[in-house]
Design an enzyme around this catalytic site. Structure first.
Site, PDB file in Angstrom:
ATOM      1  N   LYS A  94       0.847  -1.187   0.000  1.00  0.00           N
ATOM      2  CA  LYS A  94       0.000   0.000   0.000  1.00  0.00           C
ATOM      3  C   LYS A  94       0.887   1.242   0.000  1.00  0.00           C
ATOM      4  CE  LYS A  94      -3.411   0.299   2.718  1.00  0.00           C
ATOM      5  NZ  LYS A  94      -4.035   1.020   1.583  1.00  0.00           N
ATOM      6  N   GLU A 103      -2.548   5.158   7.187  1.00  0.00           N
ATOM      7  CA  GLU A 103      -3.320   3.933   6.913  1.00  0.00           C
ATOM      8  C   GLU A 103      -2.914   2.824   7.887  1.00  0.00           C
ATOM      9  OE1 GLU A 103      -4.091   4.631   2.136  1.00  0.00           O
ATOM     10  OE2 GLU A 103      -2.422   3.389   2.746  1.00  0.00           O
TER      11      GLU A 103
HETATM   12  C1  5RP Z   1      -3.075   4.914  -0.684  1.00  0.00           C
HETATM   13  C2  5RP Z   1      -3.234   3.448  -0.808  1.00  0.00           C
HETATM   14  C3  5RP Z   1      -4.360   2.958  -1.662  1.00  0.00           C
HETATM   15  O1  5RP Z   1      -5.177   2.125  -0.915  1.00  0.00           O
HETATM   16  C4  5RP Z   1      -3.787   2.196  -2.827  1.00  0.00           C
HETATM   17  O2  5RP Z   1      -2.857   3.033  -3.493  1.00  0.00           O
HETATM   18  C5  5RP Z   1      -4.881   1.761  -3.800  1.00  0.00           C
HETATM   19  O3  5RP Z   1      -5.439   2.883  -4.400  1.00  0.00           O
HETATM   20  P1  5RP Z   1      -6.573   2.808  -5.494  1.00  0.00           P
HETATM   21  O4  5RP Z   1      -7.801   2.349  -4.798  1.00  0.00           O
HETATM   22  O5  5RP Z   1      -6.673   4.225  -5.990  1.00  0.00           O
HETATM   23  O6  5RP Z   1      -6.133   1.873  -6.561  1.00  0.00           O
HETATM   24  O7  5RP Z   1      -2.529   2.651  -0.259  1.00  0.00           O
HETATM   25  O8  5RP Z   1      -1.923   5.246   0.041  1.00  0.00           O
END
Ligand code: 5RP
Length: 223
Positions: A94, A103
């Site tokens: 992530k 997060e």
């Molecule tokens: C943000 C994250 C998001 O959950 C990850 O990048 C997925 O993003 P998306 O739903 O836009 O594909 O970790 O820091």
């Protein structure tokens, strides 16, 4: 179905994990934005949310969902977030949206992590997606060398030609070329390198459930 439609499908499906009366932990990203939009339909049933980013906070508030500070609340029953990659054990990469530190904090405060993702995010082994690592700027050059010693190539993430600054005032390295065969051990090791704020491997805070959007509907994977 388009990727956007798959994201909307799992964003909507995640509502079943929201318990009326409970504050909900909310992640960041385009998939979570679909979840936030769906959550607005049950805003009268929940006290509000703990958010993992400035961007999600703004979206929640714009839809009339109260936002609490993480320090104001105790344990959360559920945290709902997307992923850049997820493996068959629920380990994730992530941080594509640069919100990985908050997060991980909200995930750690929650009993269950519900990952919402379209099927392109499911992988056999983590590491094809460039691994985001939030770092203290003065440690950047040394950390680039440390990743090189593991066979990785780390790049400072830029925005409009300048280093991207996270919600926490730090920088992001994106690391390619890593073989993450043991996500738990990898996360533990990189986390203790001086200057690393958060590594974007979520193995200690892995998913409990993944709602995977596929062309034949939502698949529920339990870990
Ligand atoms: C943000 C994250 C998001 O959950 C990850 O990048 C997925 O993003 P998306 O739903 O836009 O594909 O970790 O820091």
């Amino acid at each position: 179905m388009t990727q956007d439609e798959l994201k909307a499908l799992v964003g909507q499906a995640a509502l079943q994990y929201v318990t009326p009366g409970d504050i909900v932990g909310v992640g960041t990203g385009s998939t979570v934005n679909k979840f936030i939009d769906a959550l607005a339909t049950m805003k009268d049933q929940i006290p509000g949310a703990v958010s993992s980013s400035v961007a999600s906070t703004a979206r929640l508030k714009a839809l009339g969902i109260p936002v609490f500070e993480a320090n104001e609340v105790a344990e959360l029953s559920v945290y709902i977030d997307g992923a850049d990659e997820i493996d068959a054990q629920g380990h994730m990469i992530k941080g594509g949206g640069a919100a990985l530190t908050r997060e991980k904090i909200v995930a750690a405060q929650s009993r269950r992590f519900i990952c919402i993702a379209d099927e392109s995010k499911m992988v056999k082994a983590l590491g094809a997606f460039p691994l985001p690592v939030e770092v203290i700027p003065m440690a950047t050059a040394r950390l680039i060398r440390q990743f090189a010693a593991l066979g990785g190539k780390a790049h400072l993430r830029l925005k409009d030609g300048a280093p991207l600054v996270t919600d926490n005032g730090q920088h992001i390295l994106d690391v390619t070329g890593l073989q993450i065969t043991d996500p738990l051990a990898f996360e533990s090791e990189v986390n203790q390198w001086p200057g690393v704020v958060t590594v974007g491997v979520f193995a200690h805070q892995k998913a409990s459930v993944c709602l995977l959007g596929t062309n034949s509907g939502v698949k529920t994977l339990t870990f």
